[in-house]
Design a protein around this motif. Structure first.
Motif, PDB file in Angstrom:
ATOM      1  N   VAL A  55       0.840  -1.183   0.000  1.00  0.00           N
ATOM      2  CA  VAL A  55       0.000   0.000   0.000  1.00  0.00           C
ATOM      3  C   VAL A  55       0.881   1.240   0.000  1.00  0.00           C
ATOM      4  O   VAL A  55       1.803   1.361   0.824  1.00  0.00           O
ATOM      5  CB  VAL A  55      -0.927   0.024   1.238  1.00  0.00           C
ATOM      6  CG1 VAL A  55      -1.800   1.272   1.229  1.00  0.00           C
ATOM      7  CG2 VAL A  55      -1.785  -1.234   1.278  1.00  0.00           C
ATOM      8  N   SER A  56       0.632   2.145  -0.936  1.00  0.00           N
ATOM      9  CA  SER A  56       1.420   3.372  -1.012  1.00  0.00           C
ATOM     10  C   SER A  56       0.537   4.474  -1.580  1.00  0.00           C
ATOM     11  O   SER A  56      -0.558   4.211  -2.076  1.00  0.00           O
ATOM     12  CB  SER A  56       2.646   3.137  -1.899  1.00  0.00           C
ATOM     13  OG  SER A  56       3.584   4.187  -1.739  1.00  0.00           O
ATOM     14  N   ASP A  57       0.998   5.731  -1.463  1.00  0.00           N
ATOM     15  CA  ASP A  57       0.214   6.790  -2.091  1.00  0.00           C
ATOM     16  C   ASP A  57       0.882   7.202  -3.407  1.00  0.00           C
ATOM     17  O   ASP A  57       2.006   6.804  -3.714  1.00  0.00           O
ATOM     18  CB  ASP A  57      -0.024   7.974  -1.138  1.00  0.00           C
ATOM     19  CG  ASP A  57       1.232   8.755  -0.822  1.00  0.00           C
ATOM     20  OD1 ASP A  57       2.105   8.904  -1.700  1.00  0.00           O
ATOM     21  OD2 ASP A  57       1.351   9.243   0.321  1.00  0.00           O
ATOM     22  N   GLU A  58       0.156   7.987  -4.178  1.00  0.00           N
ATOM     23  CA  GLU A  58       0.627   8.297  -5.526  1.00  0.00           C
ATOM     24  C   GLU A  58       2.009   8.962  -5.519  1.00  0.00           C
ATOM     25  O   GLU A  58       2.859   8.663  -6.364  1.00  0.00           O
ATOM     26  CB  GLU A  58      -0.403   9.187  -6.237  1.00  0.00           C
ATOM     27  CG  GLU A  58      -1.652   8.384  -6.645  1.00  0.00           C
ATOM     28  CD  GLU A  58      -2.898   9.235  -6.832  1.00  0.00           C
ATOM     29  OE1 GLU A  58      -2.806  10.475  -6.656  1.00  0.00           O
ATOM     30  OE2 GLU A  58      -3.965   8.662  -7.132  1.00  0.00           O
ATOM     31  N   ALA A 113       0.705 -10.669   4.198  1.00  0.00           N
ATOM     32  CA  ALA A 113       0.897  -9.401   4.901  1.00  0.00           C
ATOM     33  C   ALA A 113       0.603  -8.192   4.022  1.00  0.00           C
ATOM     34  O   ALA A 113       0.702  -8.252   2.793  1.00  0.00           O
ATOM     35  CB  ALA A 113       2.323  -9.302   5.438  1.00  0.00           C
ATOM     36  N   VAL A 114       0.246  -7.106   4.694  1.00  0.00           N
ATOM     37  CA  VAL A 114       0.102  -5.800   4.072  1.00  0.00           C
ATOM     38  C   VAL A 114       1.378  -5.019   4.378  1.00  0.00           C
ATOM     39  O   VAL A 114       1.807  -4.967   5.531  1.00  0.00           O
ATOM     40  CB  VAL A 114      -1.127  -5.055   4.640  1.00  0.00           C
ATOM     41  CG1 VAL A 114      -1.231  -3.658   4.050  1.00  0.00           C
ATOM     42  CG2 VAL A 114      -2.402  -5.849   4.375  1.00  0.00           C
ATOM     43  N   LEU A 115       2.016  -4.465   3.354  1.00  0.00           N
ATOM     44  CA  LEU A 115       3.205  -3.643   3.566  1.00  0.00           C
ATOM     45  C   LEU A 115       2.849  -2.186   3.288  1.00  0.00           C
ATOM     46  O   LEU A 115       2.294  -1.867   2.238  1.00  0.00           O
ATOM     47  CB  LEU A 115       4.348  -4.104   2.645  1.00  0.00           C
ATOM     48  CG  LEU A 115       5.701  -3.398   2.840  1.00  0.00           C
ATOM     49  CD1 LEU A 115       6.850  -4.333   2.458  1.00  0.00           C
ATOM     50  CD2 LEU A 115       5.828  -2.094   2.058  1.00  0.00           C
ATOM     51  N   PHE A 128      -4.381  -0.471   9.704  1.00  0.00           N
ATOM     52  CA  PHE A 128      -5.759  -0.755  10.117  1.00  0.00           C
ATOM     53  C   PHE A 128      -6.391  -1.775   9.167  1.00  0.00           C
ATOM     54  O   PHE A 128      -7.101  -2.688   9.611  1.00  0.00           O
ATOM     55  CB  PHE A 128      -6.561   0.549  10.152  1.00  0.00           C
ATOM     56  CG  PHE A 128      -7.933   0.424  10.768  1.00  0.00           C
ATOM     57  CD1 PHE A 128      -8.188  -0.468  11.807  1.00  0.00           C
ATOM     58  CD2 PHE A 128      -8.969   1.226  10.317  1.00  0.00           C
ATOM     59  CE1 PHE A 128      -9.456  -0.569  12.379  1.00  0.00           C
ATOM     60  CE2 PHE A 128     -10.244   1.136  10.882  1.00  0.00           C
ATOM     61  CZ  PHE A 128     -10.487   0.236  11.898  1.00  0.00           C
ATOM     62  N   ALA A 129      -6.115  -1.629   7.869  1.00  0.00           N
ATOM     63  CA  ALA A 129      -6.638  -2.619   6.904  1.00  0.00           C
ATOM     64  C   ALA A 129      -6.099  -4.007   7.242  1.00  0.00           C
ATOM     65  O   ALA A 129      -6.841  -4.994   7.209  1.00  0.00           O
ATOM     66  CB  ALA A 129      -6.264  -2.213   5.478  1.00  0.00           C
ATOM     67  N   ALA A 130      -4.811  -4.096   7.601  1.00  0.00           N
ATOM     68  CA  ALA A 130      -4.225  -5.387   7.977  1.00  0.00           C
ATOM     69  C   ALA A 130      -4.894  -5.927   9.242  1.00  0.00           C
ATOM     70  O   ALA A 130      -5.125  -7.129   9.377  1.00  0.00           O
ATOM     71  CB  ALA A 130      -2.719  -5.246   8.202  1.00  0.00           C
ATOM     72  N   ALA A 131      -5.238  -5.022  10.166  1.00  0.00           N
ATOM     73  CA  ALA A 131      -5.845  -5.445  11.438  1.00  0.00           C
ATOM     74  C   ALA A 131      -7.215  -6.078  11.234  1.00  0.00           C
ATOM     75  O   ALA A 131      -7.588  -6.994  11.969  1.00  0.00           O
ATOM     76  CB  ALA A 131      -5.952  -4.255  12.391  1.00  0.00           C
ATOM     77  N   VAL A 132      -7.971  -5.606  10.252  1.00  0.00           N
ATOM     78  CA  VAL A 132      -9.367  -6.052  10.139  1.00  0.00           C
ATOM     79  C   VAL A 132      -9.647  -6.982   8.956  1.00  0.00           C
ATOM     80  O   VAL A 132     -10.736  -7.550   8.871  1.00  0.00           O
ATOM     81  CB  VAL A 132     -10.357  -4.855  10.084  1.00  0.00           C
ATOM     82  CG1 VAL A 132     -10.212  -3.998  11.343  1.00  0.00           C
ATOM     83  CG2 VAL A 132     -10.171  -4.015   8.829  1.00  0.00           C
ATOM     84  N   THR A 133      -8.707  -7.117   8.022  1.00  0.00           N
ATOM     85  CA  THR A 133      -8.962  -8.036   6.913  1.00  0.00           C
ATOM     86  C   THR A 133      -8.730  -9.469   7.388  1.00  0.00           C
ATOM     87  O   THR A 133      -7.695  -9.780   7.967  1.00  0.00           O
ATOM     88  CB  THR A 133      -8.043  -7.729   5.712  1.00  0.00           C
ATOM     89  OG1 THR A 133      -8.172  -6.345   5.373  1.00  0.00           O
ATOM     90  CG2 THR A 133      -8.444  -8.573   4.514  1.00  0.00           C
ATOM     91  N   ILE A 140       3.701  -5.077   7.661  1.00  0.00           N
ATOM     92  CA  ILE A 140       5.100  -4.644   7.577  1.00  0.00           C
ATOM     93  C   ILE A 140       5.106  -3.145   7.290  1.00  0.00           C
ATOM     94  O   ILE A 140       4.358  -2.675   6.438  1.00  0.00           O
ATOM     95  CB  ILE A 140       5.845  -5.394   6.440  1.00  0.00           C
ATOM     96  CG1 ILE A 140       5.857  -6.900   6.722  1.00  0.00           C
ATOM     97  CG2 ILE A 140       7.276  -4.854   6.283  1.00  0.00           C
ATOM     98  CD1 ILE A 140       6.333  -7.733   5.533  1.00  0.00           C
ATOM     99  N   GLN A 141       5.931  -2.402   8.011  1.00  0.00           N
ATOM    100  CA  GLN A 141       6.016  -0.955   7.807  1.00  0.00           C
ATOM    101  C   GLN A 141       7.306  -0.595   7.091  1.00  0.00           C
ATOM    102  O   GLN A 141       8.385  -1.056   7.479  1.00  0.00           O
ATOM    103  CB  GLN A 141       6.045  -0.238   9.165  1.00  0.00           C
ATOM    104  CG  GLN A 141       4.763  -0.323   9.951  1.00  0.00           C
ATOM    105  CD  GLN A 141       4.055   1.012   9.965  1.00  0.00           C
ATOM    106  OE1 GLN A 141       3.960   1.682   8.944  1.00  0.00           O
ATOM    107  NE2 GLN A 141       3.560   1.403  11.117  1.00  0.00           N
TER     108      GLN A 141
END
Lengths: 382, 382
Positions: A55-58, A113-115, A128-133, A140-141
């Motif tokens: 997950v990243s922003d533009e 995992a969501v990175l 938060f998306a990783a917490a609830v999916t 991973i940050q």
């Protein structure tokens, strides 16, 4: 500051690992320059077979995603990008739904995992998306702002904003791994870097006077990059990790991390979260200066320490007075209302983080709202 | 079943408390008739000063909310009702946002609680809202369906549906207290009660043969209400609590609770979740019968046990065959596709809960998909 004294200034480490100690949710923060090129190998070694949603922003994706993707591919890690618009507006219900649905669509399982590749907004949202999916996936940050590297990537707070207020919806969800590439910060504007630095100096001001001294001596090197920056980030993460380990879910000492934040949040609210006027770290800088000055007026903090803190913040290009915020000035009433909304007010008493001097902050649970109002009135008239 | 043998059939307890043992997240389930009138006192005693958001659906609120509200008022507990539409459609992103925003609007703090008054849908939705509002608030369950009293109120699973599938978004969030008033079940239709009962008999079939024997002897009393019903609910909660305590986050033995559920979910999907054709508990009943018959065809389960299970379910008014579902019959292909989507398929092998007889269920991780398809083909031709 045993860590500090064990490391002579001439021989800083180039690669640092900070352990966040939270029983079965413990994790490591890896910190060094160029880490993005090793991200794939580091993840593959710790989470064999994992698949990722990145997950990243533009903005950040344009700068760093290709390099990260190459590193993941080289390590054989399957991954799908999930790109969201840049900015605080993405930390919303709509932003959350978009990320969660993309992760499900990618058929990732609970062991995947969501990175998060980005600053605080992306980290809070992706976490938060990783917490609830699927009731909790790996996380991973990969923080790309100084603020995210020293603050939001440690402690497990994730979440989004409600139309009724910031960060009101979320979860505690610890990452499995944090990868802080300090060279990525070279793409930040000086203003963004300085704003993140306000949280670095905060750790010195709370309870690490030696760290403040070191920063006061090495400020320019930290801003320039290289090993001093890596060192400052590692020591900040250690400082926050120690507080979080003692109080994971915010019942006690974790409140110390709010030094400068009650005033800061009120100022951000007054500025209508317009980042052209004030960003979070700048609000915290003014808030820390106010906390020291208020502590001095109450006879708690030596004037000499107040002067040193103000001088340090100014030298970093940070604001220290409410009047430093461009545009019209707030009224005392508006600030007091924002402060009361931020905190539970019990019979006219507020909880603030005050200080007895540099590195001697404490939780004051019975601050008189009238005293604060008088103090702000004096500040605004100065 | 030490519990069973310690209680002669003639002297069942009228009030039962089941402890769910999860370290610092442990909680009690109180079970008896008329408990709704004591809800306020029970909550006030355990959570002094708590304020509540009472989440319920239009149907249940019409039946029970006034009585609960009187009980809360008598105990001096401030509370606001949050009423959502009845039905599975409420377990959605929109439903979640509605409840979360109502809780924030009511100015409840982290130490306050969300109380779910309703069946599984309301419990899952309200629990998830409690999990994510202010990064985690208190949660109290007051289940009003038999299914909710014996299944969803134990174990901490909360969540909503994604457009891509059921229960894909959620959290583990344990309640602080569960209040199961067994007299509230008198308002259920016989079909709803029977569907919930499928989960009761499941606990006997998994690993408590004595409980199955007791149910076989006391089935009519359980359906009639009174102390036998209280006893059956308490024993079901104990059975589930024991499994959950051993495996809170679903890594191992908790899979046993899925007895009948892989087949059941596939049948629910085939029926397009049309509750006029099939409700969850009915799918589980058919699924349990299928699991026993398949186990028998594989030479694992005695035919006599299969016959006893089928006879018991039929006597309760529950379906036991795919053909019992009104409307057109599914194809083997459609069922196999649904089964594969429900479970991760590794090289043609499926994980199923199979059994060696009544009370002797086990996790089979290498079930051949071809054998299951052949079995379903025979079932549908019968």
């Amino acid at each position: 500051m045993n860590e500090m004294s064990a490391k002579p200034a001439g021989a800083p480490l180039e690669r640092r690992i900070v352990r966040v100690d939270l029983a079965d949710r413990s994790y490591n923060i890896l910190i060094h320059q160029g880490l993005i090129d090793e991200a794939g190998a580091e993840i593959a070694a710790r989470m064999p077979g994992v698949r990722l949603a990145v997950v990243s922003d533009e903005t950040v994706a344009g700068l760093h995603l290709e390099r990260l993707s190459l590193s993941l591919k080289a390590a054989g890690i399957e991954h799908v990008p999930v790109i969201v618009p840049a900015g605080e507006g993405t930390k919303s219900y709509d932003g959350l739904i978009r990320v969660v649905e993309a992760v499900i669509e990618a058929r990732l399982e609970r062991g995947d995992a969501v990175l998060a590749l980005g600053g605080g907004v992306v980290g809070d949202l992706a976490g938060f998306a990783a917490a609830v999916t699927r009731r909790g996936m790996g996380f991973i940050q990969m923080p790309t702002s100084l603020l995210a590297q020293v603050d939001s990537s440690v402690g497990g707070k994730t979440g989004i904003n409600s139309p009724q207020g910031k960060n009101l919806v979320g979860a505690f969800h610890q990452p499995a791994l944090v990868l802080a590439d300090t060279a990525l910060l070279d793409t930040l504007s000086p203003r963004e870097f300085a704003a993140g630095y306000a949280e670095v100096v905060k750790y010195g001001l709370i309870d690490r006077p030696d760290f403040f001294e070191w920063l006061d001596a090495n400020r320019q090197s930290v801003f320039a990059g290289g090993t001093a920056r890596t060192e400052a980030i590692a020591l900040s993460c250690e400082a926050k990790a120690a507080v979080v380990a003692a109080d994971e879910h915010e019942g006690g000492v974790r409140a110390l991390l709010n030094l400068g934040h009650t005033f800061g949040h009120a100022l951000e609210k007054f500025a209508a979260y317009d980042t052209a006027r004030l960003v979070h770290g700048e609000g915290v800088a003014i808030g820390m200066a106010l906390a020291h000055r208020y502590s001095a007026t109450e006879g708690l903090c030596p004037e000499g320490d107040v002067a040193r803190v103000e001088a340090h913040l100014k030298a970093c290009g940070l604001p220290t007075r409410i009047q430093d915020i461009p545009g019209n000035a707030p009224s005392v009433e508006a600030l007091m209302q924002a402060i009361s909304q931020d905190k539970k007010v019990a019979r006219g008493k507020l909880t603030f983080i005050l200080t007895r001097g540099i590195g001697r902050a404490f939780i004051a649970r019975d601050v008189d709202a009238g005293h604060i109002a008088n103090f702000l009135s004096t500040e605004l008239a100065a």
